[in-house]
Design a protein around this motif. Structure first.
Motif, short mmCIF file in Angstrom:
data_model
loop_
_atom_site.label_atom_id
_atom_site.label_comp_id
_atom_site.label_asym_id
_atom_site.label_seq_id
_atom_site.Cartn_x
_atom_site.Cartn_y
_atom_site.Cartn_z
N GLY A 164 0.89 -1.19 0.01
CA GLY A 164 0.02 0.05 -0.03
C GLY A 164 0.82 1.36 0.04
O GLY A 164 2.32 1.30 0.21
N LEU A 165 0.09 2.39 -0.25
CA LEU A 165 0.89 3.73 -0.40
C LEU A 165 0.39 4.56 0.67
O LEU A 165 -0.01 4.29 1.63
N TRP A 166 0.80 5.99 0.68
CA TRP A 166 0.63 6.60 1.59
C TRP A 166 0.23 8.39 1.19
O TRP A 166 0.74 8.81 0.15
N LEU A 167 -0.63 8.99 1.91
CA LEU A 167 -0.81 10.38 1.70
C LEU A 167 0.11 11.17 2.68
O LEU A 167 0.15 10.55 3.59
N ASN A 168 0.10 12.33 2.45
CA ASN A 168 0.82 13.47 3.18
C ASN A 168 2.40 13.17 3.24
O ASN A 168 2.95 13.71 2.17
N ILE A 169 2.97 12.71 4.35
CA ILE A 169 4.54 12.53 4.11
C ILE A 169 4.94 11.42 3.14
O ILE A 169 4.47 10.12 3.61
N PRO A 170 5.69 11.61 1.98
CA PRO A 170 6.05 10.70 1.06
C PRO A 170 7.18 9.87 1.85
O PRO A 170 7.58 10.18 2.82
N ASP A 171 7.27 8.45 1.23
CA ASP A 171 8.35 7.68 1.69
C ASP A 171 9.52 7.96 0.86
O ASP A 171 10.13 7.35 -0.14
N TYR A 172 10.56 9.14 1.51
CA TYR A 172 11.51 9.49 0.65
C TYR A 172 12.72 9.34 1.38
O TYR A 172 12.76 9.09 2.62
N ASP A 173 13.87 8.98 0.81
CA ASP A 173 15.15 9.19 1.46
C ASP A 173 15.63 10.25 1.81
O ASP A 173 15.00 11.51 1.56
#
Length: 360
Positions: A164-173
């Motif tokens: 699954g994915l995410w709204l608001n804070i992305p999963d960034y490096d």
């Protein structure tokens, strides 16, 4: 929807944490029927508060050491990778794992998203790793196979992982966090797709479900955190290993829906300290996984994973001695898995789909 409700006895929710789980209040309408396995990281003398009314087990580091003995060395400490201990002790067919800074998201209409229900739908419907359907998931409501899709492949393959994915804070490096400190993901894409066979992806563990019987032994989040030279690559390592094995055994991986609301932006400077070796190392790690060919004799997830562990030591050890240590930990993980999850006497040795001729 009766089939979805029936999974309350077939699914565990695994949560790694170092804090009180007040976030469960928002999830109560969706999680309360299910059993929770909470893996407490850090100091085991700290008390973790869990809201009343939830059915749960809570394990800390003392429990890990007691249950696994010397094999406890394969479970990371002071890192969310400790969640895989929950996968190890679960006895259910399905696992959903979520981080404690993840909340209920909303569709553009304002309706709250039942992430768990969507994950279950993803896992209970087949995947299409052998031929891409341009309308994404042909098993979703209102969709089907497009013109030109081979009829011989429309049965699909069993789905092992739902990402699954995410709204608001992305999963960034960390580097991306530093250059885009205020960026937020507001895009809601109403889509699920199967990741094609032969294609890797960066798996995120904060909103993830999988079929434990199909792929559980490969969902090892590696050695990260305290005492290790790298962090924040635990879920990605598990994803690369699991995807190679899914491709070999012709199992599917879906990504897209459901969304959760990711609320906490971690410190990019702290993250950079954890990630910086991984940022260099991944330029060799990715080609390694892209070139892996497992032997035909590897017909179970455990067989595949042991062979993969040996290849990690042989072909990645030149980067850093850490990879030899990691390869040994991968073997220890499988030994622990087999010890806590012995197969029924009548179970056959293979987990592969019978139509293995389609693999090539």
């Amino acid at each position: 929807m009766a089939q979805l409700r029936d999974l309350k006895d077939e699914l565990d929710i695994v949560i790694p944490t170092i804090r009180n789980l007040d976030f469960l209040e928002m999830w109560r309408p969706f999680f309360q029927p299910y059993h929770l396995i909470i893996v407490q990281d850090g100091d085991p003398s700290n008390t973790i508060g869990v809201p009343e009314g939830f059915d749960y087990e809570l394990y800390n580091r003392n429990d890990v050491n007691r249950i696994l003995g010397p094999k406890a060395s394969c479970i990371s400490f002071k890192d969310s990778a400790c969640r895989c201990f929950g996968f190890l002790v679960s006895k259910k067919k399905y696992i959903f794992t979520i981080d404690d800074d993840c909340f209920v998201a909303k569709e553009p209409s304002g309706k709250e998203i039942n992430a768990l229900e969507q994950h279950i739908r993803n896992l209970l419907t087949p995947s299409t790793p052998l031929f891409f359907n341009t309308l994404y998931d042909p098993f979703a409501n209102g969709s089907d196979f497009v013109r030109g899709y081979p009829f011989s492949l429309r049965e699909g393959r069993p789905t092992a992982i739902s990402h699954g994915l995410w709204l608001n804070i992305p999963d960034y490096d960390a580097p991306t966090q530093l250059v885009k400190p205020r960026e937020r993901n507001t895009r809601y894409a109403d889509a699920v797709m199967t990741i094609p066979k032969g294609t890797l992806f960066p798996m995120c563990g904060m909103n993830l479900a999988f079929d434990r019987e199909l792929i559980g032994p490969a969902m090892y989040f590696g050695l990260m955190g305290d005492g290790q030279p790298i962090g924040r690559y635990d879920d990605m390592w598990a994803g690369w290993c699991a995807k190679v094995i899914c491709d070999h055994l012709l199992l599917g991986v879906k990504t897209g829906l459901p969304y959760i609301w990711h609320s906490k932006a971690s410190n990019p400077f702290v993250n950079l300290k954890k990630e910086y070796k991984g940022i260099y190392w991944q330029e060799d790690i990715i080609p390694f996984f892209q070139s892996i060919a497992l032997r035909e004799e590897c017909t179970s997830v455990q067989d595949c994973y042991i062979e993969l562990a040996n290849k990690v030591k042989e072909r990645l050890g030149f980067i850093d001695p850490y990879f030899e240590k990691l390869g040994d930990a991968m073997v220890t993980w499988i030994e622990a898995w087999n010890e806590l999850n012995p197969p029924p006497p009548a179970q056959t040795a293979t987990l592969a789909h019978p139509n293995v001729a389609m693999k090539n």
